[in-house]
Design a protein around this motif. Structure first.
Motif, PDB file in Angstrom:
ATOM      1  N   ASP A  22       0.839  -1.198   0.000  1.00 14.97           N
ATOM      2  CA  ASP A  22       0.000   0.000   0.000  1.00 14.97           C
ATOM      3  C   ASP A  22       0.880   1.257   0.000  1.00 14.97           C
ATOM      4  O   ASP A  22       1.612   1.506   0.962  1.00 14.97           O
ATOM      5  N   LEU A  23       0.797   2.043  -1.068  1.00 13.29           N
ATOM      6  CA  LEU A  23       1.604   3.256  -1.165  1.00 13.29           C
ATOM      7  C   LEU A  23       1.245   4.284  -0.095  1.00 13.29           C
ATOM      8  O   LEU A  23       2.096   5.073   0.318  1.00 13.29           O
ATOM      9  N   GLY A  24       0.000   4.257   0.368  1.00 10.64           N
ATOM     10  CA  GLY A  24      -0.406   5.160   1.447  1.00 10.64           C
ATOM     11  C   GLY A  24       0.361   4.871   2.726  1.00 10.64           C
ATOM     12  O   GLY A  24       0.744   5.797   3.449  1.00 10.64           O
ATOM     13  N   VAL A  25       0.606   3.607   3.013  1.00 12.37           N
ATOM     14  CA  VAL A  25       1.385   3.232   4.195  1.00 12.37           C
ATOM     15  C   VAL A  25       2.847   3.638   3.993  1.00 12.37           C
ATOM     16  O   VAL A  25       3.470   4.196   4.898  1.00 12.37           O
ATOM     17  N   GLN A  26       3.387   3.398   2.804  1.00  7.65           N
ATOM     18  CA  GLN A  26       4.770   3.804   2.533  1.00  7.65           C
ATOM     19  C   GLN A  26       4.941   5.317   2.704  1.00  7.65           C
ATOM     20  O   GLN A  26       5.928   5.771   3.285  1.00  7.65           O
ATOM     21  N   LYS A  27       3.979   6.098   2.222  1.00  5.27           N
ATOM     22  CA  LYS A  27       4.049   7.556   2.370  1.00  5.27           C
ATOM     23  C   LYS A  27       3.989   7.955   3.837  1.00  5.27           C
ATOM     24  O   LYS A  27       4.691   8.882   4.262  1.00  5.27           O
ATOM     25  N   ALA A  28       3.166   7.264   4.618  1.00  2.00           N
ATOM     26  CA  ALA A  28       3.070   7.556   6.046  1.00  2.00           C
ATOM     27  C   ALA A  28       4.396   7.267   6.746  1.00  2.00           C
ATOM     28  O   ALA A  28       4.818   8.022   7.632  1.00  2.00           O
ATOM     29  N   VAL A  29       5.071   6.206   6.346  1.00  2.00           N
ATOM     30  CA  VAL A  29       6.378   5.875   6.927  1.00  2.00           C
ATOM     31  C   VAL A  29       7.391   6.964   6.573  1.00  2.00           C
ATOM     32  O   VAL A  29       8.139   7.437   7.444  1.00  2.00           O
ATOM     33  N   VAL A  30       7.413   7.389   5.326  1.00  2.00           N
ATOM     34  CA  VAL A  30       8.341   8.449   4.914  1.00  2.00           C
ATOM     35  C   VAL A  30       8.057   9.732   5.700  1.00  2.00           C
ATOM     36  O   VAL A  30       8.985  10.397   6.169  1.00  2.00           O
ATOM     37  N   SER A  31       6.795  10.063   5.891  1.00  7.03           N
ATOM     38  CA  SER A  31       6.439  11.250   6.679  1.00  7.03           C
ATOM     39  C   SER A  31       6.947  11.130   8.109  1.00  7.03           C
ATOM     40  O   SER A  31       7.448  12.109   8.685  1.00  7.03           O
TER      41      SER A  31
END
Length: 135
Positions: A22-31
């Motif tokens: 899930d790219l949304g989870v990956q983006k949350a991790v980067v944030s």
């Protein structure tokens, strides 16, 4: 070369991140990593738990894509060389909260990373040595 100056993501943790479909989870991790870069002491401190081992000196950050639900994932890291003198956040694991997945991954990696940094295993260091002030 990393885009971060004060955050080091262990290779195993990078594999954890890339494992999320899930790219949304990956983006949350980067944030979350960006926030850790801004403030090395961003997440709350962890402690010894029988179910996860000794994570004294580690911190956690809750992450997930935006929803109304409780975040399902955790970023677990520690500040090197100590909490009192943090110069770098070292991301140990990114994983699921359920069944303590992220914490167990972190516990498996924590001492190996401490040793790689020329530090003693966490079991051989008291709170003062970790830079954690008792409350």
């Amino acid at each position: 070369m990393s885009a971060f100056r004060r955050v080091h993501i262990l290779p195993a943790a990078l594999t954890d991140i890339k494992g999320f479909q899930d790219l949304g989870v990956q983006k949350a991790v980067v944030s979350a990593v960006v926030e850790i870069e801004r403030n090395l002491e961003f997440g709350p401190l962890l402690e010894v738990r029988g179910s996860t081992g000794d994570l004294c000196g580690c911190r956690k950050v809750y992450v997930d894509k935006p929803t109304d639900q409780k975040p399902r994932f955790r970023v677990v890291y520690w500040c090197a060389p100590s909490e009192r003198r943090p110069r770098q956040a070292r991301i140990l694991a990114v994983g699921v909260r359920a069944e303590l997945g992220a914490y167990q991954l972190a516990a498996d990696r924590y001492n190996a990373d401490r040793l790689a940094q020329g530090l003693l295993p966490v079991e051989e260091v008291d709170d003062h040595g970790l830079g954690i002030e008792p409350e």
